[in-house]
Design an enzyme around this catalytic site. Sequence first.
Site, PDB file in Angstrom:
ATOM      1  N   ALA A  66      -9.218   4.929   4.440  1.00  9.48           N
ATOM      2  CA  ALA A  66     -10.639   5.264   4.314  1.00  9.48           C
ATOM      3  C   ALA A  66     -11.403   3.945   4.196  1.00  9.48           C
ATOM      4  CB  ALA A  66     -10.859   6.115   3.075  1.00  9.48           C
ATOM      5  N   GLY A 112      -5.657   6.835   4.061  1.00  8.80           N
ATOM      6  CA  GLY A 112      -6.088   7.925   4.945  1.00  8.80           C
ATOM      7  C   GLY A 112      -5.463   7.846   6.328  1.00  8.80           C
ATOM      8  N   GLU A 115      -2.141   9.410   5.916  1.00 12.36           N
ATOM      9  CA  GLU A 115      -2.380  10.853   5.734  1.00 12.36           C
ATOM     10  C   GLU A 115      -2.770  11.522   7.050  1.00 12.36           C
ATOM     11  OE1 GLU A 115      -5.067   9.761   2.491  1.00 12.36           O
ATOM     12  OE2 GLU A 115      -4.192  11.403   1.354  1.00 12.36           O
ATOM     13  N   GLU A 135      -3.442   3.626  -2.445  1.00 16.16           N
ATOM     14  CA  GLU A 135      -4.657   3.970  -3.204  1.00 16.16           C
ATOM     15  C   GLU A 135      -4.626   3.494  -4.646  1.00 16.16           C
ATOM     16  OE1 GLU A 135      -3.013   6.014  -1.197  1.00 16.16           O
ATOM     17  OE2 GLU A 135      -4.438   6.986   0.155  1.00 16.16           O
TER      18      GLU A 135
HETATM   19  N1  COA Z   1     -11.784  -0.240   4.571  1.00 14.90           N
HETATM   20  C1  COA Z   1     -12.761  -1.086   4.972  1.00 14.90           C
HETATM   21  N2  COA Z   1     -12.496  -2.249   5.610  1.00 14.90           N
HETATM   22  C2  COA Z   1     -11.212  -2.544   5.838  1.00 14.90           C
HETATM   23  C3  COA Z   1     -10.151  -1.692   5.455  1.00 14.90           C
HETATM   24  C4  COA Z   1     -10.481  -0.492   4.782  1.00 14.90           C
HETATM   25  N3  COA Z   1      -9.561   0.368   4.407  1.00 14.90           N
HETATM   26  N4  COA Z   1      -8.992  -2.271   5.811  1.00 14.90           N
HETATM   27  C5  COA Z   1      -9.316  -3.431   6.423  1.00 14.90           C
HETATM   28  N5  COA Z   1     -10.639  -3.595   6.447  1.00 14.90           N
HETATM   29  C6  COA Z   1     -11.412  -4.696   7.003  1.00 14.90           C
HETATM   30  C7  COA Z   1     -11.326  -5.952   6.148  1.00 14.90           C
HETATM   31  O1  COA Z   1     -12.261  -5.896   5.088  1.00 14.90           O
HETATM   32  C8  COA Z   1     -11.664  -7.009   7.170  1.00 14.90           C
HETATM   33  O2  COA Z   1     -13.049  -7.004   7.397  1.00 14.90           O
HETATM   34  P1  COA Z   1     -13.887  -8.402   7.463  1.00 14.90           P
HETATM   35  O3  COA Z   1     -13.257  -9.155   8.618  1.00 14.90           O
HETATM   36  O4  COA Z   1     -15.293  -7.983   7.718  1.00 14.90           O
HETATM   37  O5  COA Z   1     -13.661  -9.078   6.162  1.00 14.90           O
HETATM   38  C9  COA Z   1     -11.004  -6.493   8.455  1.00 14.90           C
HETATM   39  O6  COA Z   1     -10.849  -5.100   8.243  1.00 14.90           O
HETATM   40  C10 COA Z   1      -9.633  -7.100   8.716  1.00 14.90           C
HETATM   41  O7  COA Z   1      -8.821  -6.886   7.578  1.00 14.90           O
HETATM   42  P2  COA Z   1      -8.074  -8.058   6.776  1.00 14.90           P
HETATM   43  O8  COA Z   1      -7.858  -7.611   5.362  1.00 14.90           O
HETATM   44  O9  COA Z   1      -8.793  -9.356   6.977  1.00 14.90           O
HETATM   45  O10 COA Z   1      -6.700  -8.108   7.581  1.00 14.90           O
HETATM   46  P3  COA Z   1      -5.289  -8.610   7.024  1.00 14.90           P
HETATM   47  O11 COA Z   1      -4.395  -8.695   8.201  1.00 14.90           O
HETATM   48  O12 COA Z   1      -5.450  -9.802   6.147  1.00 14.90           O
HETATM   49  O13 COA Z   1      -4.759  -7.410   6.063  1.00 14.90           O
HETATM   50  C11 COA Z   1      -4.353  -5.123   5.474  1.00 14.90           C
HETATM   51  C12 COA Z   1      -4.483  -6.157   6.603  1.00 14.90           C
HETATM   52  C13 COA Z   1      -4.201  -3.761   6.123  1.00 14.90           C
HETATM   53  C14 COA Z   1      -3.111  -5.439   4.629  1.00 14.90           C
HETATM   54  C15 COA Z   1      -5.612  -5.165   4.573  1.00 14.90           C
HETATM   55  O14 COA Z   1      -6.766  -5.087   5.409  1.00 14.90           O
HETATM   56  C16 COA Z   1      -5.703  -4.041   3.576  1.00 14.90           C
HETATM   57  O15 COA Z   1      -5.015  -4.071   2.569  1.00 14.90           O
HETATM   58  N6  COA Z   1      -6.577  -3.052   3.833  1.00 14.90           N
HETATM   59  C17 COA Z   1      -6.842  -1.981   2.908  1.00 14.90           C
HETATM   60  C18 COA Z   1      -5.751  -0.938   2.954  1.00 14.90           C
HETATM   61  C19 COA Z   1      -6.014   0.148   1.936  1.00 14.90           C
HETATM   62  O16 COA Z   1      -6.037  -0.069   0.748  1.00 14.90           O
HETATM   63  N7  COA Z   1      -6.210   1.374   2.438  1.00 14.90           N
HETATM   64  C20 COA Z   1      -6.408   2.524   1.609  1.00 14.90           C
HETATM   65  C21 COA Z   1      -7.833   2.772   1.361  1.00 14.90           C
HETATM   66  S1  COA Z   1      -8.068   4.168   0.284  1.00 14.90           S
END
Ligand code: COA
Length: 259
Positions: A66, A112, A115, A135
């Site tokens: 999400a 999400g 999911e 989460e």
């Molecule tokens: N919601 C909003 N933005 C998200 C996102 C999410 N769930 N997951 C990634 N992004 C965005 C990042 O903020 C970043 O945006 P920016 O370039 O404007 O800063 C862009 O996507 C790229 O992500 P980034 O974190 O820089 O890539 P990474 O390769 O370093 O890491 C992940 C990848 C997937 C490990 C990391 O993005 C992450 O942990 N995301 C969240 C996952 C999560 O907790 N999901 C459950 C949500 S309830």
Amino acid sequence: MNYQTLLTSLENNIFIITINRPEKLNALNRIVIEELSAAIGEVYNNNEIKSAIITGAGEKAFIAGADISEFLSFDSTSGEELARRGQQNVFDKIENSPKPIIAAVNGFALGGGCELALACHFIIASENAKFGQPEVNLGLIPGYGGTQRLTQLVGKNRAMQLIMTGEMFSATDAQQFGIVNKVVAQNELLNETKKILSVIHTKAPLAISKVIEVVNNFDHTQQGYDFEIKKFGECFSTEDVKEGVTAFLEKRKANFKGK
Ligand code: COA
């Protein structure tokens, strides 16, 4: 239909829905959820569509969850609304679709995203796919059905561990846990998924719908068996069963009409 956050195409009666926010790793914001609901509606209502694939744009992510940036202003009521709206309009609609909807997981499937893949009828993943329910890192729990569907697939103890640690796991681990049906090279992912669907397209569509309905209603009590008995009986009121049985007896291929 034209979408802001989705790409869609229809190839050989397969509707391909690609979530297209690669710069945000295809995170599910409000618009994506609304548009996914509409796109799944197309699957239900468009007779040209026999099945669908859901995948993510780019090589890095299926859906990284999400959209976390929408969460800061939330309270209990709006949080509950988000989960309810998403579950009713997208996740349950995918799961209960009368036509097969397959997840082609091409990278991160987190929160999400995991999911959403779990709500699909089954999952094919690329070798670089990574799954997880992270989460708890945010002070949250899964809200799009993860506690239920993951537990049903992997069992209580493994679901507890995966959701409590929030750890990511690989496509091969996901396959070993029974989440993923097949792991393929990333450049083969869509082709492999289409190949499986092309086999399903040769079968009787109403029987396929009933398979989805009965398997989704899995219940290891007499109720589950009774539901199967009822749906089995219903098949005999279709034209397709006459065609399927006649074709077998005449030693030819069946030509199903979905009637
Ligand atoms: N919601 C909003 N933005 C998200 C996102 C999410 N769930 N997951 C990634 N992004 C965005 C990042 O903020 C970043 O945006 P920016 O370039 O404007 O800063 C862009 O996507 C790229 O992500 P980034 O974190 O820089 O890539 P990474 O390769 O370093 O890491 C992940 C990848 C997937 C490990 C990391 O993005 C992450 O942990 N995301 C969240 C996952 C999560 O907790 N999901 C459950 C949500 S309830």
